[in-house]
Every structure is written in C-alpha cells, then in structure tokens.
Design an enzyme around this catalytic site. Structure first.
Site, PDB file in Angstrom:
ATOM      1  N   ASP A 127       0.837  -1.201   0.000  1.00  0.00           N
ATOM      2  CA  ASP A 127       0.000   0.000   0.000  1.00  0.00           C
ATOM      3  C   ASP A 127       0.872   1.251   0.000  1.00  0.00           C
ATOM      4  O   ASP A 127       1.610   1.508   0.947  1.00  0.00           O
ATOM      5  CB  ASP A 127      -0.899   0.006   1.248  1.00  0.00           C
ATOM      6  CG  ASP A 127      -1.829   1.211   1.285  1.00  0.00           C
ATOM      7  OD1 ASP A 127      -2.971   1.090   0.806  1.00  0.00           O
ATOM      8  OD2 ASP A 127      -1.417   2.279   1.806  1.00  0.00           O
ATOM      9  N   TYR A 172       3.176   9.823  -0.397  1.00  0.00           N
ATOM     10  CA  TYR A 172       4.315   9.232   0.299  1.00  0.00           C
ATOM     11  C   TYR A 172       5.637   9.471  -0.438  1.00  0.00           C
ATOM     12  O   TYR A 172       6.702   9.166   0.089  1.00  0.00           O
ATOM     13  CB  TYR A 172       4.119   7.719   0.485  1.00  0.00           C
ATOM     14  CG  TYR A 172       2.856   7.331   1.195  1.00  0.00           C
ATOM     15  CD1 TYR A 172       2.142   8.238   1.979  1.00  0.00           C
ATOM     16  CD2 TYR A 172       2.356   6.039   1.083  1.00  0.00           C
ATOM     17  CE1 TYR A 172       0.975   7.860   2.619  1.00  0.00           C
ATOM     18  CE2 TYR A 172       1.190   5.659   1.729  1.00  0.00           C
ATOM     19  CZ  TYR A 172       0.498   6.573   2.488  1.00  0.00           C
ATOM     20  OH  TYR A 172      -0.658   6.190   3.108  1.00  0.00           O
ATOM     21  N   LYS A 201      -2.790   5.909  -4.303  1.00  0.00           N
ATOM     22  CA  LYS A 201      -3.880   6.832  -3.986  1.00  0.00           C
ATOM     23  C   LYS A 201      -3.662   8.188  -4.636  1.00  0.00           C
ATOM     24  O   LYS A 201      -2.522   8.673  -4.699  1.00  0.00           O
ATOM     25  CB  LYS A 201      -3.989   7.023  -2.466  1.00  0.00           C
ATOM     26  CG  LYS A 201      -3.999   5.740  -1.655  1.00  0.00           C
ATOM     27  CD  LYS A 201      -4.016   6.042  -0.165  1.00  0.00           C
ATOM     28  CE  LYS A 201      -3.752   4.792   0.645  1.00  0.00           C
ATOM     29  NZ  LYS A 201      -2.329   4.404   0.640  1.00  0.00           N
ATOM     30  N   HIS A 253      -7.441   9.483  -1.581  1.00  0.00           N
ATOM     31  CA  HIS A 253      -6.745   9.412  -0.293  1.00  0.00           C
ATOM     32  C   HIS A 253      -7.571   9.972   0.860  1.00  0.00           C
ATOM     33  O   HIS A 253      -7.510   9.473   1.986  1.00  0.00           O
ATOM     34  CB  HIS A 253      -5.414  10.158  -0.393  1.00  0.00           C
ATOM     35  CG  HIS A 253      -4.384   9.661   0.573  1.00  0.00           C
ATOM     36  ND1 HIS A 253      -3.045   9.666   0.293  1.00  0.00           N
ATOM     37  CD2 HIS A 253      -4.480   9.139   1.814  1.00  0.00           C
ATOM     38  CE1 HIS A 253      -2.365   9.170   1.317  1.00  0.00           C
ATOM     39  NE2 HIS A 253      -3.221   8.846   2.259  1.00  0.00           N
ATOM     40  N   ARG A 282       3.053  -1.483   9.061  1.00  0.00           N
ATOM     41  CA  ARG A 282       4.218  -0.748   8.571  1.00  0.00           C
ATOM     42  C   ARG A 282       5.322  -0.826   9.607  1.00  0.00           C
ATOM     43  O   ARG A 282       5.082  -0.625  10.794  1.00  0.00           O
ATOM     44  CB  ARG A 282       3.862   0.724   8.315  1.00  0.00           C
ATOM     45  CG  ARG A 282       5.023   1.534   7.747  1.00  0.00           C
ATOM     46  CD  ARG A 282       4.709   3.018   7.732  1.00  0.00           C
ATOM     47  NE  ARG A 282       4.637   3.557   9.088  1.00  0.00           N
ATOM     48  CZ  ARG A 282       4.370   4.832   9.373  1.00  0.00           C
ATOM     49  NH1 ARG A 282       4.128   5.676   8.413  1.00  0.00           N
ATOM     50  NH2 ARG A 282       4.328   5.244  10.624  1.00  0.00           N
ATOM     51  N   ARG A 332      10.362  -6.964  13.331  1.00  0.00           N
ATOM     52  CA  ARG A 332       8.948  -6.603  13.472  1.00  0.00           C
ATOM     53  C   ARG A 332       8.176  -6.938  12.201  1.00  0.00           C
ATOM     54  O   ARG A 332       7.032  -7.389  12.262  1.00  0.00           O
ATOM     55  CB  ARG A 332       8.832  -5.109  13.797  1.00  0.00           C
ATOM     56  CG  ARG A 332       7.410  -4.584  13.897  1.00  0.00           C
ATOM     57  CD  ARG A 332       6.625  -5.261  14.993  1.00  0.00           C
ATOM     58  NE  ARG A 332       7.197  -5.008  16.307  1.00  0.00           N
ATOM     59  CZ  ARG A 332       6.851  -5.663  17.418  1.00  0.00           C
ATOM     60  NH1 ARG A 332       5.946  -6.626  17.343  1.00  0.00           N
ATOM     61  NH2 ARG A 332       7.422  -5.386  18.563  1.00  0.00           N
ATOM     62  N   SER A 391       7.526 -10.631  12.588  1.00  0.00           N
ATOM     63  CA  SER A 391       6.626 -11.030  13.676  1.00  0.00           C
ATOM     64  C   SER A 391       5.190 -10.570  13.436  1.00  0.00           C
ATOM     65  O   SER A 391       4.240 -11.239  13.844  1.00  0.00           O
ATOM     66  CB  SER A 391       7.134 -10.488  15.021  1.00  0.00           C
ATOM     67  OG  SER A 391       7.068  -9.075  15.064  1.00  0.00           O
ATOM     68  N   ASN A 392       5.020  -9.442  12.741  1.00  0.00           N
ATOM     69  CA  ASN A 392       3.669  -8.963  12.461  1.00  0.00           C
ATOM     70  C   ASN A 392       2.884  -9.926  11.579  1.00  0.00           C
ATOM     71  O   ASN A 392       1.653  -9.835  11.503  1.00  0.00           O
ATOM     72  CB  ASN A 392       3.731  -7.592  11.776  1.00  0.00           C
ATOM     73  CG  ASN A 392       3.979  -6.461  12.753  1.00  0.00           C
ATOM     74  OD1 ASN A 392       3.913  -6.632  13.964  1.00  0.00           O
ATOM     75  ND2 ASN A 392       4.285  -5.297  12.220  1.00  0.00           N
TER      76      ASN A 392
END
Length: 285
Positions: free
Chosen positions: A56, A61, A86, A119, A240, A246, A249-250
């Site tokens: 995404d 960004y 977006k 957005h 994110r 991380r 693990s997410n």
C-alpha cells in the site's frame, strides 16, 4: 475466522478480484523530510522476502518510484503482488484525478494498479464525485483493476450511491480497538465494501493493560494481538515497520486466534472518534 492464515489468504472484492488479507504499508515519506527511498526499499524488500504480497503506497508518500523498483528487483512476478496507490485530495477534480492515475502508473512503472483510492474526501460533493468518476473511467480503460476511497464517512459513500456510480471496492480508514468506526464499518459491510484498517497497531502505543494481558495469555506480542483482532473483525489490516524482526513477527498469525473473551475485552476499549490517533473523516462536509 479460521486460525489458518497464510500470505495466500485473501478476501473477495465486489468485482470478483481478491485482496490479500495482510497488507504492508510504506508511508515512510508522508509529511517527513527524510528521503523516503532510505526506508522504503529495504523495508519493502524485507517484507516481500518474508512473504507479503499486498503493498500500500500513495502519491503523497513520495515513494511510488521506489516501490516499483523494489518489486521489479525482487524477481516476484508483478501479477503476484497486489499494489494500491492513492490520488491526493489536492488533485481533486476529474482532469486532475485522471492525470494522477497516469502519474502513479508512470512512477511505479506498471501497466495497471490493483487498487487506486481517493486518499481523503475532497471538500464538496461535486468535487468528490468528479474525482471518483475519473477513477471509474480509468478502471473502464483497464488502468485500474479496482477503485475505492480512504477516510470516507457514511455520507460520503452515500453520495456515490446516490449518483448511481459503482460502489467503492474498499474504504480504508483508521481502525483499531480504541477507534472502531462502527457506523462506517456497518455501512460498508451492508454494501459489500471491504474495510482496510490503517494504524492497526496504534502506531506502537501497545502498553494498554488489556492488550498486554491478552498478549501474555497467548504468549504473543501486543502488535500481533491487535493485528489478529483486526483480522477476526473482518478487516484487512495494513502494517508498517522498518524493523526486519517486526516485519516478520507482524505476520506470525497462522497458528493461533483470539477467543471470545479476548475479543470482548478488546471491543470494550472503543472510544469512538475520540480514540483516533490520525485523521478522522467525521467532520468533512
């Protein structure tokens, strides 16, 4: 929901296409000064290596170019990765939004996008509808597989319905136990609109005693509890991180699930719009 989740697990969209349940967000350059490439490429490369197949991004960004490069460098076939971008509200209006689609495709280096969102709702019904119509036409032209919105409240969605336009495939809003957006969620569920949840791990604010207690019970970390809650509520959570551990693990969600008592405790944390930590669509006219 079954506890058997993998990176191949998907949710059907109204079009018949499918969206992967686990999404990886790359909003590193949003309102920040650092070069978004410095975080986007290594983080996304790790996510793709781990197995994420749902990315995404957004024009705001400032990293669509790097997302496209990273996907090509991964060696994973384009058709195996679901990519969302977006159009910013600053490009509201038919011509501006139509041009924004082409800008995103060029920056990414793609022939099509799996999903393209507005957005945030532009101010004014006419401007919102003109912007949405541009996405409808871009979909008809084959540039977009599905279209949707972000940060839309019920009255914004009703405008689209009232204009006789196809319903958004997705509404992406801030959702976590402290801000459950129940009215928006109920409307989306009733109209076949998939709800994507951003800020799903409350931007790392994981020290609440209820969340910590549920995490200890399952021998999981608090972020995993929040993501699992989102999945079991039927949402598509976006995660994110720039931390490789991380990122891994997410996604470790396939061998366990929250029970009824866990869900009741987490559901009880809702503060309505007061629980939002980002931007909330409630007050957009």
């Amino acid at each position: 929901m079954s506890s058997a989740l993998t990176f191949q697990s998907t949710k059907p969209l109204a079009s018949g296409n499918h969206i992967p349940l686990l999404g990886f967000g790359v909003a590193y350059g949003f309102g920040k000064q650092e070069d978004p490439a410095e975080l986007t490429k290594p983080s996304l490369a790790e996510a793709l290596k781990v197995g994420y197949r749902h990315v995404d991004t957004a024009q705001m960004y400032r990293n669509e170019k790097f997302v496209g490069e990273c996907i090509r460098e991964s060696g994973i076939p384009r058709e195996e990765i679901f990519v969302t971008s977006k159009v910013p509200a600053s490009d509201a209006g038919y011509e501006s939004a139509a041009k924004a689609v082409d800008i995103s495709l060029k920056a990414l280096g793609f022939d099509y996008l799996d999903l393209y969102l507005i957005h945030s709702p532009p101010k004014g019904t006419q401007l919102r509808l003109e912007t949405y119509k541009a996405l409808v036409d871009a979909k008809k032209a084959g540039k977009l597989r599905d279209i949707g919105v972000s940060n839309y409240n019920v009255h914004h969605l009703e405008e689209i319905k009232g204009a006789g336009l196809e319903a958004p495939a997705v509404n992406q809003v801030e959702i976590h136990p402290f801000c459950q957006q129940k009215t928006i969620v109920e409307y989306c569920n009733a109209h076949g609109i998939v709800v994507e949840a951003y800020c799903s791990v409350v931007r790392g604010a994981l020290d609440h005693p209820v969340i910590a207690s549920v995490a200890r019970k399952h021998e999981k970390d608090p972020a995993q509890v929040l993501i699992r809650w989102s999945l079991q509520r039927g949402f598509v959570p976006l995660m994110r991180s720039s931390n490789p551990a991380r990122i891994r693990s997410n996604a470790e969600l396939d061998d366990w699930e929250l029970d009824g008592d866990d869900m009741r405790q987490l559901d009880g944390l809702d503060k309505g719009s007061a629980g939002a930590i980002s931007w909330n669509p409630i007050d957009v006219a």
